[in-house]
Design a protein around this motif. Structure first.
Motif, PDB file in Angstrom:
ATOM      1  N   GLU A   1       0.830  -1.212   0.000  1.00  0.00           N
ATOM      2  CA  GLU A   1       0.000   0.000   0.000  1.00  0.00           C
ATOM      3  C   GLU A   1       0.861   1.258   0.000  1.00  0.00           C
ATOM      4  OE1 GLU A   1      -2.734   2.159   3.322  1.00  0.00           O
ATOM      5  OE2 GLU A   1      -3.099   0.017   3.042  1.00  0.00           O
ATOM      6  N   LEU A   2       2.023   1.189   0.666  1.00  0.00           N
ATOM      7  CA  LEU A   2       2.923   2.345   0.757  1.00  0.00           C
ATOM      8  C   LEU A   2       3.906   2.407  -0.412  1.00  0.00           C
ATOM      9  CD1 LEU A   2       3.749   2.111   4.578  1.00  0.00           C
ATOM     10  CD2 LEU A   2       2.305   3.835   3.469  1.00  0.00           C
ATOM     11  N   GLY A   3       3.807   1.456  -1.336  1.00  0.00           N
ATOM     12  CA  GLY A   3       4.713   1.450  -2.482  1.00  0.00           C
ATOM     13  C   GLY A   3       6.106   0.956  -2.147  1.00  0.00           C
ATOM     14  N   ILE A   4       6.200   0.058  -1.149  1.00  0.00           N
ATOM     15  CA  ILE A   4       7.491  -0.468  -0.717  1.00  0.00           C
ATOM     16  C   ILE A   4       7.606  -1.931  -1.146  1.00  0.00           C
ATOM     17  CG2 ILE A   4       8.934  -1.000   1.295  1.00  0.00           C
ATOM     18  CD1 ILE A   4       7.496   1.301   2.760  1.00  0.00           C
ATOM     19  N   PRO A   5       8.631  -2.283  -1.931  1.00  0.00           N
ATOM     20  CA  PRO A   5       8.787  -3.684  -2.344  1.00  0.00           C
ATOM     21  C   PRO A   5       9.213  -4.570  -1.179  1.00  0.00           C
ATOM     22  CG  PRO A   5      10.652  -2.388  -3.091  1.00  0.00           C
ATOM     23  CD  PRO A   5       9.676  -1.416  -2.490  1.00  0.00           C
TER      24      PRO A   5
END
Length: 287
Positions: free
Chosen positions: A200-204
């Motif tokens: 959701e936070l765009g963190i892989p």
């Protein structure tokens, strides 16, 4: 008629073709990539790598291994523990690495935090909430995680306005390869909740499997046999299904633990893993 009964042949521990693509001679190439790396984000000076996982999985040992290789000496900066001792890491801690004999540092930061255990539902909720705050860059170094309550936004350890350098750029879950497939349901659910928040936070999200030398006797003899270890390949496949993470995002490593000097092949595996972590993080944020 009195022939002796035949015994079943033991199953081979190594497959013919490597399932793990690894060029052991690329150590210097990977090291050069890491030495030359600079974050690409606008205003970004640091690439933050958050290590997370169960108690005793080897998070601190992985940090020590990376520091040891890049500083060319066995290092024990991050306090590690045996699995039976519980989580040795109590605080949120950033580790920066000096670049050679120079005063400057590598532009990436390794963050360690308290390990996750088979705990009650309340602790899981608190843990997940704190993890989200960590990933968003709201938690300062030195914060002691409280299993009973999440960090308040009025707490001195709460950072009100985190910058791009405070935020986590990639989440690395660390697991003991021997016990990764035996995780309790509560731990699996918590890992999946945290992974959802990271997405959701765009963190892989990637996984590092440690202690691979304890999984397969052939790998213990020679770490290069990890590429052909059938037992390790099965561990990766099973864990991929358990957590729901692609196999090509799972990286097996052998940490420095009892060694007193550096080893070329251990170095090569860890440097290759670190390079992939950086590349995946950069690719994700630039897409």
């Amino acid at each position: 008629m009195g022939g002796s009964s035949s015994r079943p042949r033991p199953l081979p521990l190594l497959v013919e073709e490597p399932w793990l693509q690894m060029n052991w001679e690329d150590r210097e190439s990977d090291l050069q990539f890491i030495n030359n790396y600079k974050p690409k984000g606008e205003g970004q000076e640091k690439f933050r790598i958050l290590l997370h996982g169960p108690v005793g999985a080897g998070k601190s040992s992985f940090i020590n291994s990376v520091i040891s290789i890049l500083e060319s000496r066995i290092c024990r900066r991050a306090a590690a523990c045996n699995t039976g001792q519980g989580s040795f890491t109590r605080e949120y801690q950033s580790y920066r690495i000096k670049k050679g004999n120079q005063d400057n540092e590598y532009p990436f930061v390794l963050n360690d935090m308290m390990g996750l255990s088979n705990v009650n539902r309340r602790y899981r909720r608190v843990h997940v909430k704190d993890m989200k705050k960590v990933m968003k860059g709201h938690i300062k170094d030195g914060y002691k995680f409280n299993p009973e309550s999440t960090l308040s936004n009025t707490d001195p350890f709460y950072k009100q306005k985190p910058t791009i350098n405070d935020k986590v750029h990639i989440l690395v879950s660390v697991f003991d390869a021997n016990t990764a497939n035996l995780l309790g349901n509560s731990v699996v659910e918590t890992i999946q909740d945290i992974r959802d928040d990271a997405t959701e936070l765009g963190i892989p999200h990637v996984v590092v499997l440690t202690k691979i030398d304890e999984v397969c006797p052939e790998t213990k003899k020679d770490v290069k046999n990890a590429c052909k270890s059938k037992l390790l390949q099965e561990k990766v496949k099973d864990f991929s299904k358990l957590i729901g993470i692609p196999e090509n995002c799972i990286f097996p490593v052998k940490n420095y633990h009892c060694e007193k000097k550096l080893n070329h092949d251990i170095d090569a595996l860890i440097l290759n893993t670190l390079r992939h972590i950086i590349e995946i993080g950069e690719e994700y944020h630039s897409s």
